[in-house]
Structure formats: structure tokens, C-alpha cells
Scaffold this motif. Sequence first.
Motif, PDB file in Angstrom:
ATOM      1  N   THR A   1      -4.955  11.262  -2.419  1.00  0.00           N
ATOM      2  CA  THR A   1      -4.474  12.196  -1.394  1.00  0.00           C
ATOM      3  C   THR A   1      -3.403  13.113  -1.986  1.00  0.00           C
ATOM      4  O   THR A   1      -3.401  14.329  -1.772  1.00  0.00           O
TER       5      THR A   1
ATOM      6  N   VAL B   1      -2.383   3.488  -1.950  1.00  0.00           N
ATOM      7  CA  VAL B   1      -1.095   3.973  -1.437  1.00  0.00           C
ATOM      8  C   VAL B   1      -1.046   5.503  -1.315  1.00  0.00           C
ATOM      9  O   VAL B   1      -0.091   6.048  -0.767  1.00  0.00           O
ATOM     10  N   GLY B   2      -2.060   6.199  -1.843  1.00  0.00           N
ATOM     11  CA  GLY B   2      -2.100   7.645  -1.646  1.00  0.00           C
ATOM     12  C   GLY B   2      -2.133   8.499  -2.910  1.00  0.00           C
ATOM     13  O   GLY B   2      -1.783   9.683  -2.866  1.00  0.00           O
TER      14      GLY B   2
ATOM     15  N   LYS C   1      -0.289  -0.284  -7.320  1.00  0.00           N
ATOM     16  CA  LYS C   1      -1.039  -0.807  -6.190  1.00  0.00           C
ATOM     17  C   LYS C   1      -2.096   0.200  -5.721  1.00  0.00           C
ATOM     18  O   LYS C   1      -1.865   1.401  -5.771  1.00  0.00           O
ATOM     19  N   GLY C   2      -3.197  -0.320  -5.248  1.00  0.00           N
ATOM     20  CA  GLY C   2      -4.267   0.543  -4.760  1.00  0.00           C
ATOM     21  C   GLY C   2      -4.006   1.019  -3.339  1.00  0.00           C
ATOM     22  O   GLY C   2      -3.247   0.411  -2.588  1.00  0.00           O
TER      23      GLY C   2
ATOM     24  N   ASN D   1       5.272   7.585   0.233  1.00  0.00           N
ATOM     25  CA  ASN D   1       4.214   8.033   1.136  1.00  0.00           C
ATOM     26  C   ASN D   1       4.140   7.114   2.361  1.00  0.00           C
ATOM     27  O   ASN D   1       4.507   5.952   2.292  1.00  0.00           O
ATOM     28  N   ARG D   2       3.646   7.665   3.439  1.00  0.00           N
ATOM     29  CA  ARG D   2       3.413   6.925   4.678  1.00  0.00           C
ATOM     30  C   ARG D   2       4.682   6.392   5.323  1.00  0.00           C
ATOM     31  O   ARG D   2       4.662   5.324   5.939  1.00  0.00           O
TER      32      ARG D   2
ATOM     33  N   ASP E   1       0.805  10.364   8.716  1.00  0.00           N
ATOM     34  CA  ASP E   1       0.349  11.529   9.455  1.00  0.00           C
ATOM     35  C   ASP E   1      -1.150  11.452   9.691  1.00  0.00           C
ATOM     36  O   ASP E   1      -1.930  11.333   8.751  1.00  0.00           O
TER      37      ASP E   1
ATOM     38  N   VAL F   1      -5.953  11.786   7.784  1.00  0.00           N
ATOM     39  CA  VAL F   1      -7.279  11.217   8.061  1.00  0.00           C
ATOM     40  C   VAL F   1      -8.243  12.324   8.479  1.00  0.00           C
ATOM     41  O   VAL F   1      -9.371  12.421   7.987  1.00  0.00           O
TER      42      VAL F   1
ATOM     43  N   PRO G   1       5.464  11.698   5.276  1.00  0.00           N
ATOM     44  CA  PRO G   1       5.388  10.799   6.429  1.00  0.00           C
ATOM     45  C   PRO G   1       3.945  10.349   6.705  1.00  0.00           C
ATOM     46  O   PRO G   1       2.998  11.011   6.282  1.00  0.00           O
TER      47      PRO G   1
ATOM     48  N   THR H   1      -9.137  14.458   5.541  1.00  0.00           N
ATOM     49  CA  THR H   1     -10.046  13.775   4.626  1.00  0.00           C
ATOM     50  C   THR H   1     -11.461  13.758   5.210  1.00  0.00           C
ATOM     51  O   THR H   1     -12.447  13.913   4.491  1.00  0.00           O
TER      52      THR H   1
HETATM   53  N1  LIG Z   1       0.624  10.065   4.586  1.00  0.00           N
HETATM   54  C1  LIG Z   1      -0.484   9.460   5.033  1.00  0.00           C
HETATM   55  N2  LIG Z   1      -0.706   9.315   6.352  1.00  0.00           N
HETATM   56  C2  LIG Z   1      -1.831   8.717   6.816  1.00  0.00           C
HETATM   57  N3  LIG Z   1      -2.801   8.218   6.038  1.00  0.00           N
HETATM   58  C3  LIG Z   1      -2.642   8.321   4.705  1.00  0.00           C
HETATM   59  C4  LIG Z   1      -1.488   8.931   4.132  1.00  0.00           C
HETATM   60  N4  LIG Z   1      -1.621   8.894   2.779  1.00  0.00           N
HETATM   61  C5  LIG Z   1      -2.798   8.275   2.527  1.00  0.00           C
HETATM   62  N5  LIG Z   1      -3.431   7.916   3.671  1.00  0.00           N
HETATM   63  C6  LIG Z   1      -4.719   7.218   3.781  1.00  0.00           C
HETATM   64  O1  LIG Z   1      -4.653   6.056   2.985  1.00  0.00           O
HETATM   65  C7  LIG Z   1      -5.892   5.796   2.369  1.00  0.00           C
HETATM   66  C8  LIG Z   1      -5.693   5.631   0.879  1.00  0.00           C
HETATM   67  O2  LIG Z   1      -5.301   6.868   0.303  1.00  0.00           O
HETATM   68  P1  LIG Z   1      -5.774   7.322  -1.148  1.00  0.00           P
HETATM   69  O3  LIG Z   1      -7.240   7.179  -1.289  1.00  0.00           O
HETATM   70  O4  LIG Z   1      -5.163   8.633  -1.410  1.00  0.00           O
HETATM   71  O5  LIG Z   1      -5.043   6.193  -2.006  1.00  0.00           O
HETATM   72  P2  LIG Z   1      -5.233   5.867  -3.547  1.00  0.00           P
HETATM   73  O6  LIG Z   1      -3.895   5.414  -4.013  1.00  0.00           O
HETATM   74  O7  LIG Z   1      -5.867   6.986  -4.249  1.00  0.00           O
HETATM   75  O8  LIG Z   1      -6.250   4.635  -3.478  1.00  0.00           O
HETATM   76  P3  LIG Z   1      -7.020   3.960  -4.720  1.00  0.00           P
HETATM   77  O9  LIG Z   1      -6.004   3.067  -5.375  1.00  0.00           O
HETATM   78  O10 LIG Z   1      -8.110   3.184  -4.072  1.00  0.00           O
HETATM   79  O11 LIG Z   1      -7.490   5.061  -5.610  1.00  0.00           O
HETATM   80  C9  LIG Z   1      -6.804   6.937   2.730  1.00  0.00           C
HETATM   81  O12 LIG Z   1      -7.652   6.525   3.765  1.00  0.00           O
HETATM   82  C10 LIG Z   1      -5.855   8.031   3.191  1.00  0.00           C
HETATM   83  O13 LIG Z   1      -6.451   8.858   4.145  1.00  0.00           O
END
Ligand SMILES: Nc1ncnc2c1ncn2[C@@H]1O[C@H](COP(=O)(O)OP(=O)(O)OP(=O)(O)O)[C@@H](O)[C@H]1O
Lengths: 263, 98
Positions: A18, A14-15, A11-12, A172-173, A205, A209, A203, A212
Motif C-alpha cells: 500500500t 502491515v502496509g 512482519k507481513g 501505519n493504521r 482509513d 480498502v 491513519p 484497493t
Molecule cells: N492505513 C490503512 N487503513 C486501512 N487498511 C489498510 C491500511 N494500510 C493497509 N491496509 C490494508 O492492510 C492489508 C495489508 O496491506 P499491504 O498488502 O499493503 O501489506 P503488506 O505489508 O504489503 O503485506 P505483505 O507482507 O503480505 O506483502 C491490505 O488489505 C490493505 O488494504
Amino acid sequence: MGEVIVITSGKGGVGKTTTTANLGTGLASLGKKVVLVDTDIGLRNLDVVMGLENRIVYDLIDVVEGRCRLKQALIKDKRLENLYLLPANQTRDKTAVSRQQMIDLTSQLREEFEFVLIDCPAGIEMGFKNAIAGAEKALVVTTPEVAAVRDADRIIGLLEAAEMEPPRLIINRLRPEMVRKGDMMDIEDMLEILAIDLIGVVPEDQYIVISTNRGEPAILDKHSRAGQAYRNISRRLLGEEIPFINWEAGSFMSRIKKLMGLG
Amino acid sequence: MLEFLLRFFGRDTASSKKVAKERLRLVLVHDRAGVSPHLLESLKNDLIKVISEYLDIDTDGLEVSLTHENDAVALVANIPVLRVKRTFKSIQEPAFKV
Ligand SMILES: Nc1ncnc2c1ncn2[C@@H]1O[C@H](COP(=O)(O)OP(=O)(O)OP(=O)(O)O)[C@@H](O)[C@H]1O
Ligand SMILES: [Mg+2]
């Protein structure tokens, strides 16, 4: 010879990016020589999360198509000596690179670096297949939501089919207060369903944001709870046994309140 | 309004996490069976092997599938029986009870 670890999820959003930025920074601050590879071709993000977007000259596609040497495309981190980024190309798409090219690229990188972390794009198509092609280990990122866990399950099946080492899970989250109210799946629920090993829980957090926005991974901020979680995961990647933080038990204050019968 | 009050007093019995977990459990049965089409195929072949020791069956008409009923997933096998064997190779005694 370094390790090649892919950070993936199905899934897209989800972090993955990050997580890649934070673990790369974490491993580098523990003294390891690390390179981060952004394989999200057409949707590059890792450069901005790392705050390196203004330094890009060449990218991954330039390397595989021979327009520059690998060394020329590697961008040195602002803060850490031994951390590098190989950015994705922003104008092409996932078909611009092949599995074999990824295998060749990662084997070159592992000669030079102790850790090669690959930020995988969302989905299960070409981009995913390329991202895992040269990796022997995988970290699967999920959030405590039905759709994310379902997709994680699919990804775990595909990694198994690709005969990689059993992947490890990053949740995550997580929102401890929602878990306590019974409104969010807890760690045990997800481990029971996915039946893989856990490497860490990050968690929700707001520092993520903020960091980033600034282009500085949260792991560098000692007040960030997510940063703390990522520091622990970095050490676990090095094989250290670090006890898991019990996010679900609540904050210190809420535990005191509970003891006094106030919460 | 009543619903609101019930929820307010915490009588909304199934917490949403339980609902989430249950939905995941069910959906993954199908996802996993779907991801490995071999699973049902190889289960079918094994079933044919075992059942053929006791019955003559129409292997072409044999169907094996997973169904979703109420809150449970069931394995449903439709196996056309051509005839019951008069004698069968009993490997172990308890075969009678199967
Ligand atoms: N633990 C967290 N707490 C708060 N916000 C978070 C957390 N982890 C990720 N985010 C936020 O969620 C959003 C998506 O994170 P990220 O870009 O890392 O995901 P991704 O899986 O790489 O996405 P994609 O599939 O689009 O590449 C970002 O705006 C990021 O700041
Ligand atoms: Mg990303």
C-alpha cells in the motif's frame, strides 16, 4: 542518478505494498520519474493495488534471465505519464533471483528514473536480502502493535548491519481514538522504542480498502486521510519540511466537543 | 462481573498501551542481545580485562547472561575467583571504592 528506496517491515500485512503504491503515485504526481519494483516473487500484489494486473506481459524474472529487455517489462501507469511498474513473477519463488542480479537491475533502473521504490516481501530471508541489495535507503513500515514493532526492530538491526543509511519509520493504521483511550501505543512510544526518525504516520482509513478494490491508490483521493498522510510523506522524501499532522489530537469536531466539555 | 464493573469505571489501572510498551521493552532486550551475539561476547572480554586488574579469575568458567526476573531484565555475571591479588596496578586512587 536516481535514489533506490526499499519499503520493508519484517512482519507481513502491515502496509508495505500500500505504501509503495501510494508513495510512487505521490512522487510521480509531484513530477518525478518513478518506477515501482515488486520483489514479492510468487505473491505479487503491487500490480493489483495499482490496477495494472491486466497489462503484464513480462516480469522481473524475465528481465534478469534475459528473456526480454528491461524496457519491455516496464508497465506504464494508467494515470501518470512518468510512473512505471516492474511486476514480480507469480510462479517462481524468492530464490529465482540473486542479490547480484538485484544490484545490477537497480543500477540500470537508477540511470533512467529519479526514484526506484522497491516493495519488499515480508520476512528476513532471501526475499528481504534481495530487496535491500541494491537500495541505499529504507523506509520501515510498522503498525502500533507489539508484534509489528518487534519485527520492525529486528529489521532495523539488519539494515544497520547491511550498512545502509539509517532507515526512516512509517507508522501505519494508527487509530487516534484508541490512542486517546490509552488502548494503542502512541507515536512517541514507538519512536522511543525503535529510536529512528519518523517520516510519517498513516491513519487507519477505509478509503485504503475502497481504493484497493478499485485499483487506484488512495493518495489520488483528496478526501482520504491516509491519502493526505501519503502526500505529506512524498514531499518529505523530496526533502521538504512538512509539519506532522497531529492525528492524536482528534478530529475537528471532537476537539470542539472537548472544548465545550462534551467529549 | 466485578472485573467488568471495575473496567467499566476505568479502574483497570494499566491501560493496554502501557502493557504493550512494557512487554516490548522487555522482549527487545533479549531480541537485540540475540541478534548480535557479539554483544555479550565483547562485554565478557571487557569484563575479564577490568576484573583481572584486581582478581585472578577463571576465565573459562566465566558466564555472562541476561535474565528475566519479574518485570526487570538483569545482567548476571558468574565469575569464579581464583585468588585476590596482593597488589594491583592502581591507575587512579578511586579504584578502592569500585
Ligand atoms: N492505513 C490503512 N487503513 C486501512 N487498511 C489498510 C491500511 N494500510 C493497509 N491496509 C490494508 O492492510 C492489508 C495489508 O496491506 P499491504 O498488502 O499493503 O501489506 P503488506 O505489508 O504489503 O503485506 P505483505 O507482507 O503480505 O506483502 C491490505 O488489505 C490493505 O488494504
Ligand atoms: Mg506486500
